[in-house]
Design an enzyme around this catalytic site. Structure first.
Site, PDB file in Angstrom:
ATOM      1  N   LYS A   1       0.833  -1.200   0.000  1.00  0.00           N
ATOM      2  CA  LYS A   1       0.000   0.000   0.000  1.00  0.00           C
ATOM      3  C   LYS A   1       0.868   1.252   0.000  1.00  0.00           C
ATOM      4  CE  LYS A   1      -3.746  -0.568   2.548  1.00  0.00           C
ATOM      5  NZ  LYS A   1      -4.346  -0.763   3.899  1.00  0.00           N
TER       6      LYS A   1
ATOM      7  N   ARG B   1      -3.184   3.179   8.588  1.00  0.00           N
ATOM      8  CA  ARG B   1      -3.491   2.012   7.753  1.00  0.00           C
ATOM      9  C   ARG B   1      -2.322   1.035   7.775  1.00  0.00           C
ATOM     10  NH1 ARG B   1      -4.606   4.757   1.996  1.00  0.00           N
ATOM     11  NH2 ARG B   1      -5.838   2.854   1.715  1.00  0.00           N
TER      12      ARG B   1
ATOM     13  N   GLY C   1      -6.258 -10.433   8.653  1.00  0.00           N
ATOM     14  CA  GLY C   1      -5.743 -10.705   9.990  1.00  0.00           C
ATOM     15  C   GLY C   1      -5.007  -9.498  10.521  1.00  0.00           C
TER      16      GLY C   1
ATOM     17  N   MET D   1      -4.417  -5.369  11.235  1.00  0.00           N
ATOM     18  CA  MET D   1      -5.303  -4.378  11.834  1.00  0.00           C
ATOM     19  C   MET D   1      -6.129  -3.638  10.789  1.00  0.00           C
ATOM     20  SD  MET D   1      -4.560  -1.014  14.063  1.00  0.00           S
ATOM     21  CE  MET D   1      -4.888   0.069  12.670  1.00  0.00           C
TER      22      MET D   1
ATOM     23  N   ARG E   1      -3.714  -1.459  -6.617  1.00  0.00           N
ATOM     24  CA  ARG E   1      -2.929  -2.712  -6.639  1.00  0.00           C
ATOM     25  C   ARG E   1      -3.407  -3.506  -7.845  1.00  0.00           C
ATOM     26  NH1 ARG E   1      -5.775  -4.985  -1.181  1.00  0.00           N
ATOM     27  NH2 ARG E   1      -7.814  -4.211  -1.749  1.00  0.00           N
TER      28      ARG E   1
ATOM     29  N   HIS F   1      -4.984 -44.488  -8.500  1.00  0.00           N
ATOM     30  CA  HIS F   1      -5.641 -44.942  -9.729  1.00  0.00           C
ATOM     31  C   HIS F   1      -6.786 -44.006 -10.109  1.00  0.00           C
ATOM     32  CE1 HIS F   1      -8.577 -47.362 -12.016  1.00  0.00           C
ATOM     33  NE2 HIS F   1      -7.485 -47.800 -12.630  1.00  0.00           N
TER      34      HIS F   1
ATOM     35  N   ARG G   1      -1.095 -46.720 -22.752  1.00  0.00           N
ATOM     36  CA  ARG G   1      -0.906 -47.840 -21.809  1.00  0.00           C
ATOM     37  C   ARG G   1      -1.738 -49.014 -22.302  1.00  0.00           C
ATOM     38  NH1 ARG G   1      -1.946 -43.160 -18.463  1.00  0.00           N
ATOM     39  NH2 ARG G   1      -0.362 -42.857 -16.846  1.00  0.00           N
TER      40      ARG G   1
ATOM     41  N   ARG H   1       3.227 -48.371 -25.097  1.00  0.00           N
ATOM     42  CA  ARG H   1       3.982 -49.098 -24.079  1.00  0.00           C
ATOM     43  C   ARG H   1       3.482 -50.536 -24.005  1.00  0.00           C
ATOM     44  NH1 ARG H   1       3.653 -47.292 -17.973  1.00  0.00           N
ATOM     45  NH2 ARG H   1       1.638 -48.305 -18.105  1.00  0.00           N
TER      46      ARG H   1
ATOM     47  N   SER I   1      11.657 -42.433 -22.180  1.00  0.00           N
ATOM     48  CA  SER I   1      10.574 -41.636 -21.621  1.00  0.00           C
ATOM     49  C   SER I   1      10.618 -41.823 -20.111  1.00  0.00           C
ATOM     50  CB  SER I   1       9.225 -42.080 -22.196  1.00  0.00           C
ATOM     51  OG  SER I   1       8.207 -41.282 -21.644  1.00  0.00           O
TER      52      SER I   1
ATOM     53  N   GLY J   1       9.397 -42.165 -16.678  1.00  0.00           N
ATOM     54  CA  GLY J   1       8.131 -42.462 -16.016  1.00  0.00           C
ATOM     55  C   GLY J   1       8.230 -41.957 -14.592  1.00  0.00           C
ATOM     56  N   THR J   2       7.904 -40.695 -14.407  1.00  0.00           N
ATOM     57  CA  THR J   2       8.229 -40.068 -13.120  1.00  0.00           C
ATOM     58  C   THR J   2       7.304 -40.506 -11.982  1.00  0.00           C
ATOM     59  OG1 THR J   2       7.000 -38.135 -13.831  1.00  0.00           O
ATOM     60  CG2 THR J   2       9.393 -38.064 -14.079  1.00  0.00           C
TER      61      THR J   2
ATOM     62  N   ASP K   1       6.448 -43.774 -11.286  1.00  0.00           N
ATOM     63  CA  ASP K   1       7.173 -44.898 -10.686  1.00  0.00           C
ATOM     64  C   ASP K   1       8.550 -44.463 -10.200  1.00  0.00           C
ATOM     65  OD1 ASP K   1       5.874 -47.424 -10.402  1.00  0.00           O
ATOM     66  OD2 ASP K   1       5.592 -47.428 -12.575  1.00  0.00           O
TER      67      ASP K   1
ATOM     68  N   CYS L   1       6.555 -38.964 -19.229  1.00  0.00           N
ATOM     69  CA  CYS L   1       5.133 -39.303 -19.354  1.00  0.00           C
ATOM     70  C   CYS L   1       4.465 -39.532 -18.012  1.00  0.00           C
ATOM     71  CB  CYS L   1       4.961 -40.509 -20.259  1.00  0.00           C
ATOM     72  SG  CYS L   1       5.764 -41.991 -19.624  1.00  0.00           S
TER      73      CYS L   1
ATOM     74  N   TYR M   1      10.214 -33.452 -25.087  1.00  0.00           N
ATOM     75  CA  TYR M   1       8.768 -33.281 -24.974  1.00  0.00           C
ATOM     76  C   TYR M   1       8.261 -33.747 -23.619  1.00  0.00           C
ATOM     77  CZ  TYR M   1       8.413 -38.311 -25.813  1.00  0.00           C
ATOM     78  OH  TYR M   1       8.546 -39.669 -25.710  1.00  0.00           O
TER      79      TYR M   1
HETATM   80  P1  ADP Z   1      -7.684  -2.161   3.578  1.00  0.00           P
HETATM   81  O1  ADP Z   1      -6.254  -2.572   3.618  1.00  0.00           O
HETATM   82  O2  ADP Z   1      -8.580  -3.014   4.394  1.00  0.00           O
HETATM   83  O3  ADP Z   1      -8.155  -1.929   2.185  1.00  0.00           O
HETATM   84  P2  ADP Z   1      -7.345   0.677   3.809  1.00  0.00           P
HETATM   85  O4  ADP Z   1      -6.184   1.139   4.587  1.00  0.00           O
HETATM   86  O5  ADP Z   1      -7.204   0.699   2.354  1.00  0.00           O
HETATM   87  O6  ADP Z   1      -7.743  -0.757   4.342  1.00  0.00           O
HETATM   88  O7  ADP Z   1      -8.571   1.556   4.235  1.00  0.00           O
HETATM   89  C1  ADP Z   1      -9.881   1.206   3.954  1.00  0.00           C
HETATM   90  C2  ADP Z   1     -10.641   2.385   3.436  1.00  0.00           C
HETATM   91  O8  ADP Z   1     -10.546   3.473   4.343  1.00  0.00           O
HETATM   92  C3  ADP Z   1     -10.124   2.972   2.158  1.00  0.00           C
HETATM   93  O9  ADP Z   1     -10.608   2.274   1.061  1.00  0.00           O
HETATM   94  C4  ADP Z   1     -10.685   4.354   2.180  1.00  0.00           C
HETATM   95  O10 ADP Z   1     -12.030   4.362   1.749  1.00  0.00           O
HETATM   96  C5  ADP Z   1     -10.638   4.678   3.627  1.00  0.00           C
HETATM   97  N1  ADP Z   1      -9.475   5.526   3.913  1.00  0.00           N
HETATM   98  C6  ADP Z   1      -8.234   5.145   4.276  1.00  0.00           C
HETATM   99  N2  ADP Z   1      -7.432   6.202   4.407  1.00  0.00           N
HETATM  100  C7  ADP Z   1      -8.170   7.286   4.115  1.00  0.00           C
HETATM  101  C8  ADP Z   1      -7.915   8.684   4.055  1.00  0.00           C
HETATM  102  N3  ADP Z   1      -6.710   9.170   4.317  1.00  0.00           N
HETATM  103  N4  ADP Z   1      -8.926   9.485   3.701  1.00  0.00           N
HETATM  104  C9  ADP Z   1     -10.149   8.995   3.439  1.00  0.00           C
HETATM  105  N5  ADP Z   1     -10.456   7.705   3.477  1.00  0.00           N
HETATM  106  C10 ADP Z   1      -9.486   6.853   3.806  1.00  0.00           C
HETATM  107 MG    MG Z   2      -7.792  -0.703   0.962  1.00  0.00          MG
HETATM  108 MG    MG Z   3       5.444 -47.095 -14.624  1.00  0.00          MG
END
Ligand code: ADP
Ligand code: MG
Ligand code: MG
Length: 892
Positions: free
Chosen positions: A26, A96, A105, A107, A349, A465, A571, A627, A774, A776-777, A779, A841, A861
């Protein structure tokens, strides 16, 4: 001094897209976007190295960090003309998290940080909108309270719900500034009672609290589990992004949204996504209000597309879309906010996409000149093509999972449960969709597997099989679903307390291994023009040939349709199981009188000849490797009473005698027993018959078509030079006889499987008698590791789960061990004869990673099951490109 903090936005961009390891995905992309002039609110990134240092030093920050944060924050204040914590014009920020790879997982983001009872008034005054200010404040307290202070989210919702009910407010947008003020007080009470501490009102405490929570979340159990599952090292750490806020919740000329530059499910070149007016952050995905579409063409009646509601911001977004695609040269997943008609970009991204979309986007972008054809070839994950060739589960369909096994053969299929091949065939003949459920399958089940939509076994691995045969036939297969108990007698399968009886429906997802109750709807595959285009590009690039493992006409036709350049493995033992032949095969094995045996063998000859002829016809001059018989003998022996009686009658023996003969033939370890060329040597008439049938068929089809045919005769399970020398000589004698009888000539090759470690080691001597090898990986893996693939299910998964093996060696070649033997076999074989044709094969012939290895060691091949042929073509092209790149960079 170490630089711990990198600024972005407003002309000072210290990061770049390629600094993802240091700044997280990010942060790196925020800096990159800002540096190409896109509207990114300014901020800074605290590096992943701080995270690592934090954990190395007993959860303490590096000394210089505080000063660097203060300096970067000051810069943001200057760009925004606001001050953090200022009572008149407060700067608010978001905090963020952002690791190298996006990781659930971690924050959740905290927005509107910097608000307290004082600054909220300043915000109300400076924005001229008290409702907005208090809405932002309550959001902040709620996020901070749950994300940083650990008060469960639903408590805040409960407070809000109660308030709304008491005051008759239907929607959050109907709540007034004063009402939010009351809710804020309630929220703060909630936090104090629940967390045992008060909500922090000093903005700097808030900031460091949130930063600490991001770093702390790196080691929380959810993140740890995710990392373990995805093999992400804990040492990578996460970055923290602190960014000045922009507001999508300031009124009806404000919005927030998430979009893809192209449709991520079809790949269509149309702007795709959702937005919400007067909203903030995750409102779009939270389901509080119904989001609206972006583009007018994608809007249904009654919807309000952004294109018409916020035309100015929308056209700016369209510009950003093309800037981003031109810059990143890939489909982007964008998060944005509109504040008073001004657009801000908050994230980009590479977008996740379906296999179909990946294909279309790659082809389109190459045609648009955004990427090269080679890029397009690299872009499409070879294994994902599987999804395009088989029906898949409708992603929108509801489903109840019963259990899970191994994803042994891809595609999705639903049908009535049956427990025997006979029942399966009978029901299928009546047009019923059936799923064959067996503890494990044997060659006698093949006709049932063929009639089934899918196959489910409770035992056996990825090369059991069931798995191999199902893949070959293009049938869906979930193998080794150990959670299922099958009761053949009762005609039921059960998982825990849940029982499914014969005739009830289940659905298999062979791509994931999931087994669902009932019928989950599927969607059919489509072989698009894009698919053919990509295959054409791949074929132009690859060095490796691609053949198919096929012995039935149907498989051979499928193989050709998918572009196989020949058959690398037919075969012949599979041909012996047909109901019209198995009787003779059993007589051949069990007879003790030589003339009776000869008669049985002679009876098989016309069948074999026709089998081979039809392969030659379908393959129309392409190479066909046949074969010679490699039976696990036990699989041919009669078991059921009726079968025994039939054989007894055919041989003029009693059932008792037949049973005794079977018992005498039984082996303790058939996989290492009397099979392959060992049988060919001790019973030479069988191979002689096969060779005769093969040569007669080749001569026949050559006459029919006028096109030359050059059969390749392959001798299995060779360990020594002598075995091959004798077997080869016998075959040549028989060929000479046939050709003399036919009064014609024919070119042919005789080669061998390399499937025993000894053969790989002795490859130079064996090559003296072989026109081709060939590998025969299957076996070879089995014998190199000394493990039985049919029994490995009880411990191999443990090995993989516990890192004792990186992957199932039957799925992806073990480069260091089995692969080293292949390499040795190649080197020694070519030492003796430089033109030796070399192929593989085993099941690895359809695995992209293994194909890369085979390209590297210089095989000619690969041969794989028919439905894997497109995967292999693409993987071979990707391997060739990787090799070119290696050569180029080592020359530079
Ligand atoms: P995640 O990794 O879960 O996508 P983000 O860090 O991208 O979390 O934040 C989630 C959402 O929070 C963003 O899509 C955006 O809508 C909002 N957000 C984050 N930072 C800002 C900011 N500086 N101003 C306004 N909205 C924000
Ligand atoms: Mg986001
Ligand atoms: Mg064989």
């Amino acid at each position: 001094m170490t630089k711990w903090v990198y600024s972005f936005g407003d002309g000072l961009n210290e990061g770049r897209a390629d600094m993802r390891n240091l700044l997280g995905g990010k942060g790196a992309n925020l800096a990159e976007m800002a540096s190409i002039g896109l509207p990114v609110p300014p901020g800074f990134t605290i590096t992943t190295e701080v995270c690592s240092a934090f954990y190395e030093n007993g959860r303490k920050y590096p000394d210089a960090l505080e000063a660097q944060v203060a300096e970067a924050l000051h810069r943001v204040e200057q760009s925004m003309g606001l001050r953090f914590g200022d009572a008149e014009a407060p700067l608010l920020v978001s905090v963020r998290s952002g690791a190298r790879v996006s990781m659930p997982g971690m924050m959740d983001t905290v927005l509107n940080l910097g608000l307290n009872d004082e600054t909220v008034e300043g915000l109300a005054r400076s924005s001229g909108d008290a409702r907005f200010a208090w809405d932002s404040y309550r959001r902040f307290i709620q996020m901070y309270g749950s994300v940083v202070m650990g008060v469960p989210h639903h408590h805040f919702e409960d407070v809000l719900e109660q308030f709304k009910r008491a005051h008759g407010a239907e929607d959050d947008t109907a709540i007034t500034a004063d009402q939010w003020r009351t809710i804020v007080t309630d929220y703060r009470h909630l936090i104090s009672t629940h967390a045992g501490t008060d909500f922090p009102t000093d903005p700097h405490d808030q900031l460091w609290g949130a930063i600490g929570a991001v770093f702390g979340s790196w080691m929380n159990p959810r993140a740890n589990t995710y990392r373990k599952l995805h093999e992400i090292p804990a040492s990578w750490g996460t970055a923290v992004n602190v960014q000045s806020m922009v507001f999508g919740n300031m009124g009806d000329d404000c919005a927030t949204g998430v979009c893809f530059t192209r449709d991520p499910s079809t790949g269509e070149n149309v702007f795709y996504g959702e937005y919400l007016i007067n909203a903030q952050g995750e409102d779009v995905v939270a389901g509080i209000r119904t989001p609206q579409p972006m583009a007018s063409v994608r809007a249904e009646a009654g919807q309000q597309p952004m294109e018409t509601v916020l035309p100015e911001a929308y056209s700016e977004l369209m510009r950003v879309r093309s800037v981003l695609e031109t810059h990143y040269k890939d489909m982007q997943d964008i998060e944005f906010t509109v504040q008073r008609n001004v657009l801000y970009i908050l994230q980009t991204r590479n977008g996740k996409r379906t296999a179909a979309a990946a294909l279309k986007i790659a082809i389109d972008m190459a045609r648009e000149g955004l990427i090269t054809q080679e890029d397009a070839i690299r872009r499409v994950p070879a294994s994902s093509l599987d999804q395009l060739l088989h029906p898949t589960l409708d992603p929108r369909a509801e489903r109840v999972q019963l259990t899970r096994g191994l994803p042994a053969s891809p595609g999705a299929a639903a049908g009535a449960v049956v427990f025997s091949a006979e029942e399966c065939e009978a029901r299928a003949a009546k047009g019923e969709d059936v799923i064959l459920v067996r503890i494990e399958t044997s060659p006698e089940d093949v006709h049932g597997m063929h009639a089934a939509r899918g196959v489910l076994t409770t035992r056996g691995g990825m090369t059991s099989h069931a798995a191999v045969v199902a893949r070959g036939m293009g049938r869906v297969c979930v193998a080794g679903a150990g959670g299922i108990h099958v009761d053949y007698a009762a005609g039921t399968l059960s998982v825990g307390a849940h029982t499914v009886a014969q005739g009830e429906w289940i659905t298999l997802d062979g791509g994931t291994g999931a087994v669902y109750l009932g019928r989950v709807p599927t969607i059919p595959p489509t072989l698009s023009d894009d698919f053919n285009t990509l295959m054409g590009w791949a074929d132009a690039v690859r060095r490796l040939g691609v053949r198919a493992n096929a012995e039935t006409p149907e498989d051979a036709r499928t193989a050709r349709r998918f572009g196989a350049e020949g058959i690398g493995l037919a075969r012949t033992e599979h041909m012996f199981f047909g109901p019209d032949r198995i009787g003779f095969v059993r007589q051949m094995i069990i007879a003790d009188a030589e003339d009776v045996r000869q008669k049985a063998i002679a009876a098989l000859l016309p069948f074999q000849r026709e089998d081979f002829a039809s392969l030659f016809r379908i393959m129309a001059g392409l190479p066909v490797t046949v074969r010679l018989l490699d039976p696990p003998l036990h699989e041919f022996l009669p078991h059921a009473e009726a079968e025994i009686a039939e054989v007894a009658q055919g041989l003029g023996k009693t059932a008792e005698e037949v049973r005794a003969r079977c018992a005498a033939l039984a082996e303790t370890n058939p996989m290492l027993g009397h099979r392959g060329c060992r049988l060919g040597l001790t019973s030479p008439e069988i191979y002689a018959m096969q060779v005769r049938a093969l040569i007669q068929a080749a001569v026949m089809v050559e006459k029919e078509t006028g096109k030359p045919i050059r059969p390749e005769i392959m001798i299995p399970l060779v360990a020594t030079q002598a075995e091959l020398a004798v077997t080869r000589r016998a075959a040549e004698d028989e060929i000479a006889k046939v050709l003399k009888e036919e009064g014609t000539n024919l070119n042919y090759d005789i080669g061998t499987m390399i499937e025993l470690p000894r053969a790989a080691i002795q490859a130079d001597r064996i090559a003296e008698y072989a026109d081709f090898f060939s590998f025969g990986t299957n076996d070879l893996t089995q014998t190199t590791f000394g493990l039985s693939r049919d029994d490995a299910g009880s411990f191999l998964p443990y090995y993989v789960d516990h890192g004792l093996l990186p992957r199932d060696p039957f799925v992806s070649i073990d480069r260091d061990g089995v692969g080293a033997l292949v390499r040795l076999g190649v080197e020694r074989g070519r030492q003796t004869s430089p033109d030796l044709k070399l192929g593989i094969c085993g099941e690895h012939g359809g695995d992209p990673d293994s194909i890369a290895f085979f390209d590297e060691v210089g095989l000619d091949y690969v041969s794989c099951s028919p439905f894997r042929v497109p995967v292999a073509r693409l993987a071979a092209a990707q391997a060739a490109l990787a090799t070119r790149q290696r050569v180029a960079s080592s020359a530079a």
